[in-house]
Design an enzyme around this catalytic site. Structure first.
Site, PDB file in Angstrom:
ATOM      1  CG  ASN A 140      -4.938   5.121   6.424  1.00  0.00           C
ATOM      2  OD1 ASN A 140      -5.702   5.285   7.416  1.00  0.00           O
ATOM      3  ND2 ASN A 140      -3.929   4.162   6.790  1.00  0.00           N
ATOM      4  CD  GLU A 141      -1.331   5.248   9.948  1.00  0.00           C
ATOM      5  OE1 GLU A 141      -0.483   4.392   9.353  1.00  0.00           O
ATOM      6  OE2 GLU A 141      -1.306   5.385  11.172  1.00  0.00           O
TER       7      GLU A 141
ATOM      8  CD  GLU B  44      -5.480   3.324  11.756  1.00  0.00           C
ATOM      9  OE1 GLU B  44      -4.597   2.697  12.245  1.00  0.00           O
ATOM     10  OE2 GLU B  44      -5.636   3.756  10.759  1.00  0.00           O
TER      11      GLU B  44
ATOM     12  CD1 TRP C 134       1.626  -2.667  12.960  1.00  0.00           C
ATOM     13  CD2 TRP C 134       3.129  -1.828  14.211  1.00  0.00           C
ATOM     14  NE1 TRP C 134       1.111  -1.649  13.784  1.00  0.00           N
ATOM     15  CE2 TRP C 134       2.133  -1.083  14.840  1.00  0.00           C
ATOM     16  CE3 TRP C 134       4.383  -1.294  14.763  1.00  0.00           C
ATOM     17  CZ2 TRP C 134       1.959  -0.179  15.732  1.00  0.00           C
ATOM     18  CZ3 TRP C 134       4.260  -0.459  15.857  1.00  0.00           C
ATOM     19  CH2 TRP C 134       3.271   0.176  16.315  1.00  0.00           C
TER      20      TRP C 134
ATOM     21  NE  ARG D 216      -0.422   0.353   4.915  1.00  0.00           N
ATOM     22  CZ  ARG D 216      -0.941   0.364   6.183  1.00  0.00           C
ATOM     23  NH1 ARG D 216      -2.137   0.048   6.230  1.00  0.00           N
ATOM     24  NH2 ARG D 216      -0.257   0.628   7.241  1.00  0.00           N
TER      25      ARG D 216
ATOM     26  CD  GLU E 281      -2.629  -4.012   8.753  1.00  0.00           C
ATOM     27  OE1 GLU E 281      -1.821  -3.341   9.075  1.00  0.00           O
ATOM     28  OE2 GLU E 281      -3.541  -4.015   8.271  1.00  0.00           O
ATOM     29  CE  LYS E 282      -2.136 -15.086   7.440  1.00  0.00           C
ATOM     30  NZ  LYS E 282      -1.221 -13.959   6.744  1.00  0.00           N
ATOM     31  CG  PHE E 283      -1.391 -13.460  13.011  1.00  0.00           C
ATOM     32  CD1 PHE E 283      -1.984 -14.195  13.469  1.00  0.00           C
ATOM     33  CD2 PHE E 283      -0.617 -13.831  11.692  1.00  0.00           C
ATOM     34  CE1 PHE E 283      -2.157 -15.453  13.261  1.00  0.00           C
ATOM     35  CE2 PHE E 283      -0.597 -15.103  11.421  1.00  0.00           C
ATOM     36  CZ  PHE E 283      -1.427 -16.057  12.205  1.00  0.00           C
ATOM     37  CG  HIS E 284      -3.251  -5.361  13.893  1.00  0.00           C
ATOM     38  ND1 HIS E 284      -4.312  -4.740  14.440  1.00  0.00           N
ATOM     39  CD2 HIS E 284      -2.313  -4.030  13.729  1.00  0.00           C
ATOM     40  CE1 HIS E 284      -4.088  -3.507  14.785  1.00  0.00           C
ATOM     41  NE2 HIS E 284      -2.731  -3.070  14.546  1.00  0.00           N
TER      42      HIS E 284
HETATM   43  C1  GLA Z   1      -1.950   1.940  10.756  1.00  0.00           C
HETATM   44  C2  GLA Z   1      -2.805   1.932   9.348  1.00  0.00           C
HETATM   45  C3  GLA Z   1      -4.174   1.017   9.348  1.00  0.00           C
HETATM   46  C4  GLA Z   1      -3.443  -0.413   9.902  1.00  0.00           C
HETATM   47  C5  GLA Z   1      -2.572   0.011  11.306  1.00  0.00           C
HETATM   48  C6  GLA Z   1      -2.102  -1.396  11.964  1.00  0.00           C
HETATM   49  O1  GLA Z   1      -2.373   2.823  11.767  1.00  0.00           O
HETATM   50  O2  GLA Z   1      -3.507   3.260   9.285  1.00  0.00           O
HETATM   51  O3  GLA Z   1      -4.353   0.646   8.344  1.00  0.00           O
HETATM   52  O4  GLA Z   1      -2.308  -0.820   9.058  1.00  0.00           O
HETATM   53  O5  GLA Z   1      -1.603   0.713  11.033  1.00  0.00           O
HETATM   54  O6  GLA Z   1      -1.692  -0.933  13.350  1.00  0.00           O
END
Ligand code: GLA
Length: 665
Positions: free
Chosen positions: A152-153, A306, A314, A114, A354-357
């Site tokens: 996003n970010e 978030e 991560w 991404r 991110e399946k383990f987030h």
């Molecule tokens: C960031 C992103 C999210 C996700 C989270 C995971 O904050 O904006 O899409 O990837 O990290 O912690």
């Protein structure tokens, strides 16, 4: 301008990123049922949906999003709708390779993850504007829509050709002439003088150290280029929905965006905050991010876009949140001014990176401990939120922080590569947090007159305007505590005569600054009552200065470590945590700043927001807190509190002083 209050409408919002395109539609119905159970009032949709919305160039597939918007509205859940421009579809990179960013070695960042967009690529900006326009037009009047979330970010750097062309334009605008640029960059050094604008490049891979002002300008430019992307999409959605607020989520303490400049362009300041549950100072890191974000929002309500209900994925080792910690950190954000607390993400993914987030609804499902705690938080926020929303905190102490200084100071060729701007900021904020002092952040050029005390942990670069502000602040009776290696460079990263600004040196009573003496890892200096690490300085004081602490032994034996001249203090090393807390506590007491409650047990944080007193227990063993004054009521339990209150593991209380204590008439 619309604000967060237009979306919260007197509540504390609770919810999260919702990525339903990862799931079959029958799961969506289960989702809304459980969202209602959990007290979810808001979801953020569409953050990474570009490929789904525009599967081929110019083709639109909005049907699934129509159904979701209707579903949310049908259940009374508001939607923060994201522009999906953080993750372009693979076809964009295939058809327009120039939309892909390059690193400093010229390597392409390909699709398959991404944030693979070149911020200054006209093709990227054109396609991003087009999907934003269609999204805004389609949902402008949808009753579920409550706010816009752009991208996003924002976090990409680009050293490629599109960025190089934009960097040149940015430099022309800033300097007007090559003569001015050559002077600002000090390009006479190492024969770097530029003779044509075409020669200007982003600081790509080079043989040895790069020109520091070129690097500084590249960081300024990158922040500005990303901000242009944000503003372009913001203006598109704003044209369709002038009554709705617009935000983009910050990464906290992230170098890539000038947070002050960006916040000024947002209706709602929002942040993503992920303290490590294993970090004993995770609560302090959270408080720092919260204080900074609230200050970026001008002291008013802000939004946690978030956080994680459990582990992230991560870090090297990803620790879950022990029972109660999610609730504690959520209430901590509310105590420090948040009017919306959201998570990444609603339902934990089964596939993808991110399946383990964790999610609010984890793999363990609705019986899982995480979801049970989510339900509790949701119920509490629903019950108590309306008594809190919209109220403000009064910060009496300002911590100065500035991205320009960070960018200039965090480069090669400095006295010490161990000096980390963010770590020094954390150390100073920790001292203030542990002393329970009400803290905000400010830019060094802000008007500081509202604060009783200003602290500068470390600002290597200070403009003339900022220095004038600091001097005027102290002259007007303000208390200033300033850390080492501050005011060294001007706005072009040119070292000031005498090694640091003369006006500042006079303010603190520094006659001569002879040398910086940075310390090695594990090395410390003896300052009598305390030890210092990281840094020390060889300075002599003038006749006006009082030496508060001196170095003992070593090369600096007998020279001042901490100086003050009236209300202006200078700290030339990094004192051990207790000592820094003591020092800042002493200066604060003299300045008339008090914690909201005296004598708190270790690990208990007290924050006053509006007329409420929040008690937050960061430890695991029960503690008893003395609450002086009249009778209080804990809004979370509804119970009266007289004299003392006991907080269990990660306990929280939200106290309101009873207007009519029992027995009075
Ligand atoms: C960031 C992103 C999210 C996700 C989270 C995971 O904050 O904006 O899409 O990837 O990290 O912690």
């Amino acid at each position: 301008m619309p604000s967060l209050q237009d979306t919260t409408r007197g509540r504390i919002l609770f919810g999260g990123d919702y990525n339903p395109e990862q799931w079959p539609e029958d799961v969506w119905h289960d989702d809304v049922r459980l969202m209602k159970e959990a007290g979810v009032t808001t979801v953020t949709l569409g953050v990474f949906s570009w490929a789904r919305l525009e599967p081929r160039p110019g083709v639109r597939d909005f049907g699934w999003l129509d159904r979701l918007m209707d579903l949310m509205h049908g259940h009374g859940i508001g939607v923060v709708l994201a522009t999906p421009t953080a993750s372009p579809p693979p076809w964009l990179g295939r058809l327009h390779p120039e939309t892909l960013p390059r690193d400093e070695d010229g390597n392409v960042e390909w699709w398959g993850s991404r944030q693979h967009f070149a911020h200054s690529s006209p093709a990227y900006r054109r396609y991003a504007a087009a999907i934003t326009e269609d999204l805004a037009a389609r949902y402008a009047h949808h009753p579920a829509l409550t706010m816009w979330h752009i991208n996003n970010e924002y976090c990409t750097y680009d050293w490629g050709d599109e960025a190089a062309a934009a960097f040149r334009r940015w430099l022309r605008e800033r300097y007007g002439s090559l003569t001015a640029l050559n002077s600002a960059w000090g390009s006479a050094f190492w024969g770097q003088s530029y003779d044509a604008w075409e020669e200007m490049l982003p600081p790509r891979r080079a043989h040895y150290m790069k020109n520091p002002t070129q690097v500084l300008d590249f960081k300024r430019f990158t922040s500005d280029a990303l901000l242009e992307c944000y503003a372009a999409e913001r203006d598109i959605v704003r044209a369709h929905t002038p009554h709705l607020p617009v935000t983009t989520n910050f990464m906290p303490l992230w170098q890539g965006q000038d947070g002050w400049k960006w916040a000024a362009q947002e209706d709602v300041v929002s942040v993503d905050v992920y303290p490590d549950p294993k970090d004993p100072l995770g609560g302090q890191y959270g408080a720092l991010v919260q204080d900074l974000t609230r200050s970026q929002a001008g002291g008013g309500p802000w939004m946690v876009m978030e956080q994680a209900a459990g582990p992230v994925n991560w870090r090297g080792v990803n620790h879950p949140k022990p029972a109660g910690l999610n609730r504690l950190w959520t209430w901590q954000a509310v105590a420090r001014g948040a009017d919306a607390v959201c998570y990444f993400q609603w339902r934990q993914s089964r596939q993808g990176a991110e399946k383990f987030h964790s999610g609010m609804l984890g793999h363990a499902g609705e019986d899982g401990r995480t979801f049970q705690e989510i339900k509790r938080i949701g119920a509490e926020l629903r019950a108590v939120g309306p008594q809190i929303a919209g109220s403000r905190l009064i910060a009496e102490v300002a911590v100065l922080h500035d991205w320009d200084s960070w960018w200039a100071g965090q480069q090669d060729g400095r006295p010490s590569s161990l000096l980390d701007h963010a770590e020094v900021l954390r150390a100073w904020h920790r001292a203030l947090w542990e002393a329970n002092l009400p803290v905000g952040f400010a830019h060094p050029e802000h008007d500081l007159s509202a604060y009783r005390m200003v602290v500068v942990p470390h600002l290597y670069l200070l403009t003339d305007t900022a220095i004038d502000r600091l001097v005027a602040y102290v002259r007007a009776g303000g208390t200033l505590v300033c850390g080492f290696f501050t005011g060294v460079a001007d706005g072009d990263d040119r070292v000031r005569p005498g090694g640091a600004d003369a006006g500042l040196r006079a303010l603190f009573g520094i006659r001569t600054l002879h040398e910086w003496w940075p310390l090695d890892t594990g090395e410390s200096v003896d300052c009598g009552d305390f030890t210092g690490t990281l840094w020390s300085e060889e300075l002599t004081a003038d006749d006006e200065a009082e030496t508060v602490a001196s170095y003992r032994g070593g090369e600096l034996d007998g020279l001042p470590a901490v100086l003050r001249r009236g209300r202006a203090w200078y700290v030339s090393t990094l004192p051990a945590p207790d000592a820094l807390r003591g020092l800042l506590g002493r200066a604060a007491t003299e300045a008339g700043v008090r914690p909201p409650l005296p004598g708190l047990p270790h690990g208990v944080e007290a924050v006053r927001r509006g007329d409420l007193l929040f008690l937050l227990h960061h430890g695991r063993d029960a503690v008893t807190v003395t609450v002086p004054g009249g009778r209080h009521r804990d809004l979370l339990t509804g119970e009266p509190v007289g004299g003392t209150i006991t907080l269990g593991r990660h306990g929280v209380a939200v106290l309101r002083e009873d207007a009519h204590p029992a027995g009075s008439s």
